[in-house]
Design an enzyme around this catalytic site. Structure first.
Site, PDB file in Angstrom:
ATOM      1  N   TRP A  98      -4.033 -22.363  24.613  1.00 25.18           N
ATOM      2  CA  TRP A  98      -4.068 -21.173  25.466  1.00 25.18           C
ATOM      3  C   TRP A  98      -3.730 -19.899  24.686  1.00 25.18           C
ATOM      4  O   TRP A  98      -3.709 -18.818  25.260  1.00 25.18           O
ATOM      5  CB  TRP A  98      -3.137 -21.329  26.652  1.00 25.18           C
ATOM      6  CG  TRP A  98      -1.804 -21.954  26.338  1.00 25.18           C
ATOM      7  CD1 TRP A  98      -0.687 -21.318  25.866  1.00 25.18           C
ATOM      8  CD2 TRP A  98      -1.454 -23.334  26.457  1.00 25.18           C
ATOM      9  NE1 TRP A  98       0.338 -22.210  25.694  1.00 25.18           N
ATOM     10  CE2 TRP A  98      -0.098 -23.459  26.050  1.00 25.18           C
ATOM     11  CE3 TRP A  98      -2.151 -24.475  26.873  1.00 25.18           C
ATOM     12  CZ2 TRP A  98       0.576 -24.685  26.047  1.00 25.18           C
ATOM     13  CZ3 TRP A  98      -1.478 -25.682  26.877  1.00 25.18           C
ATOM     14  CH2 TRP A  98      -0.133 -25.784  26.470  1.00 25.18           C
ATOM     15  N   GLU A 154      11.853 -23.754  25.223  1.00 27.72           N
ATOM     16  CA  GLU A 154      11.573 -23.158  26.530  1.00 27.72           C
ATOM     17  C   GLU A 154      11.560 -24.281  27.557  1.00 27.72           C
ATOM     18  O   GLU A 154      11.034 -25.367  27.294  1.00 27.72           O
ATOM     19  CB  GLU A 154      10.205 -22.471  26.590  1.00 27.72           C
ATOM     20  CG  GLU A 154      10.113 -21.100  25.981  1.00 27.72           C
ATOM     21  CD  GLU A 154       8.724 -20.483  26.209  1.00 27.72           C
ATOM     22  OE1 GLU A 154       8.174 -20.648  27.335  1.00 27.72           O
ATOM     23  OE2 GLU A 154       8.205 -19.866  25.278  1.00 27.72           O
ATOM     24  N   ARG A 171      12.239 -16.167  31.867  1.00 26.37           N
ATOM     25  CA  ARG A 171      12.776 -14.932  32.429  1.00 26.37           C
ATOM     26  C   ARG A 171      12.687 -14.870  33.949  1.00 26.37           C
ATOM     27  O   ARG A 171      11.887 -15.572  34.567  1.00 26.37           O
ATOM     28  CB  ARG A 171      12.031 -13.740  31.820  1.00 26.37           C
ATOM     29  CG  ARG A 171      10.568 -13.657  32.184  1.00 26.37           C
ATOM     30  CD  ARG A 171       9.783 -12.697  31.289  1.00 26.37           C
ATOM     31  NE  ARG A 171       8.452 -12.456  31.842  1.00 26.37           N
ATOM     32  CZ  ARG A 171       8.109 -11.411  32.562  1.00 26.37           C
ATOM     33  NH1 ARG A 171       9.011 -10.487  32.855  1.00 26.37           N
ATOM     34  NH2 ARG A 171       6.891 -11.246  33.028  1.00 26.37           N
ATOM     35  N   GLU A 222       3.970 -23.146  20.991  1.00 27.49           N
ATOM     36  CA  GLU A 222       3.074 -23.909  21.854  1.00 27.49           C
ATOM     37  C   GLU A 222       1.703 -24.108  21.199  1.00 27.49           C
ATOM     38  O   GLU A 222       0.666 -24.142  21.872  1.00 27.49           O
ATOM     39  CB  GLU A 222       2.957 -23.248  23.228  1.00 27.49           C
ATOM     40  CG  GLU A 222       4.306 -23.174  23.951  1.00 27.49           C
ATOM     41  CD  GLU A 222       4.243 -22.491  25.309  1.00 27.49           C
ATOM     42  OE1 GLU A 222       3.128 -22.109  25.740  1.00 27.49           O
ATOM     43  OE2 GLU A 222       5.307 -22.325  25.940  1.00 27.49           O
TER      44      GLU A 222
END
Length: 375
Positions: A199, A298, A330, A194
């Site tokens: 972030w 993801e 998850r 990412e």
């Protein structure tokens, strides 16, 4: 269907067919010394794209949800299996805090048990992918700290030695993953993911493209040449991007990447569909041009409030844009989860989703012997 719609459908079909052909002739692992199992796995994954997409789940074997409470460490259990009758085809794991020499990762999974889970997934014929939310080696804060860090940990930087220590601890774990015959278990390793967002301390605003590339290249080279890890397939995993140039701005080079992917989460179904319709064709085009394996590294819908999300939203996307695997996140707690469990609103729909012949669970891929036979 009008003329423009027909052209769009034909273009999509041509892209899918082209991707399948390209993967069948894909490049070998970028590590020249890759183990036989790792070489065979990558070749087979390229060939498998034309058959369907493997479904993956993060921490599938470690814990889950039952009757509004958490279960942890139950043998031979997984929420996905409880709903569909099969384990996922891909097992995702996380190494955050291994760099601290901790006994447990940042999600409280003991590394000793994780090693056992990885062995179980591999023995069952599944594919293993591992991410690493490593703490900031410059200031000791979390991976989500956004202080400028990368220049300090590159060779010559003040914190380079500390970063190497982090790598050594992580490499020791990856090197300890062995199959029943002592062979190194192949792993799709996904570092610095990412990175097109901001972030994490390795994010877009936190370092320059040159610094990110240097960090990636040093890390992969060190793991191969200094730690002798030759069981790794390296995944480059973006977040937001609008164009091919956006996606490749920080790309470290074809010799350092085996898998191309991105992460995307649903918060609003129409917007998610729009985002995926923009990103998926770009991913397939770029992966084909670079002879890399495409993956949805993801994805997910937190809490799964839409009871038909699997067949109405995800399935059409995966049928239209074939990728090697799609890994959902998850089941962290009873109100923060991404895969269904018995009684969850989308459980019945997920079972229908997994019955589609293009969705590959462990029971579909185990008979293929991805590590020992050529498809």
């Amino acid at each position: 269907m009008n003329f423009c719609q027909k052209l769009t459908a034909l273009a999509t079909l041509a892209l899918a067919m082209g991707v399948g052909r390209a993967h069948a002739q894909a490049a070998p692992p970028t590590d020249p010394a890759a183990t036989p199992e790792t070489k065979l796995l990558l070749a087979n994954l390229h060939s498998l794209v034309s058959r369907g997409t493997m479904f993956g789940h993060q921490d599938a074997l470690a814990y889950g949800i039952t009757q509004g409470k958490m279960w942890k460490g139950d043998a031979h259990r997984a929420d996905v299996k409880s709903v569909s009758g099969s384990y996922p085809g891909v097992f995702g794991w996380e190494l955050g805090h291994i760099e601290l020499d901790s006994a447990r990762n940042l999600d409280a999974v003991p590394f000793g048990r994780m090693k056992e889970y990885i062995g179980e997934g591999y023995a069952g014929g599944g594919v293993i992918t591992i991410s690493w939310h490593l703490d900031n080696p410059h200031n000791g804060k979390t991976a989500w700290d956004t202080a400028r860090t990368v220049p300090f940990i590159l060779p010559g930087g003040a914190d380079h030695a500390k970063y190497v220590t982090y790598l050594d601890r992580m490499a020791a774990f990856l090197g300890s993953l062995k199959g029943s015959k002592g062979e190194a278990i192949p792993v799709i390793f996904r570092p610095f993911h990412e990175h097109t967002g901001s972030w994490f301390w390795w994010g877009q605003k936190e370092c320059t493209p040159a610094e990110f590339k240097a960090l990636w290249q040093f890390t992969v080279t060190y793991l191969r040449q200094q730690k002798n890890l030759h069981n790794l397939l390296i995944a480059y995993s973006a977040a937001d991007f609008n164009t091919e140039a956006d996606y490749l701005e920080r790309y470290p080079g074809d010799e350092f990447v085996d898998v191309l992917g991105f992460d995307d989460y649903c918060r609003d179904v129409p917007r998610f569909q729009q985002s995926m319709e923009q990103k998926m064709p770009l991913l397939l085009s770029i992966s084909q041009a670079h002879h890399k394996l495409p993956a949805l590294t993801e994805f997910g819908y937190d809490g799964l409030p839409d009871p038909t999300w699997w067949t109405k939203t995800m399935l059409p996307l995966l049928l239209k844009y074939p990728v090697s695997y799609a890994l959902t996140w998850r089941n962290g707690d009873p109100v923060h989860y991404f895969a269904p469990f018995p009684g969850q609103a989308s459980a019945a729909d997920f079972k229908l989703f997994t019955k589609n012949k293009k969705i590959l669970m462990e029971k579909q891929i185990a008979p293929l012997h991805l590590y020992t036979k050529t498809l």
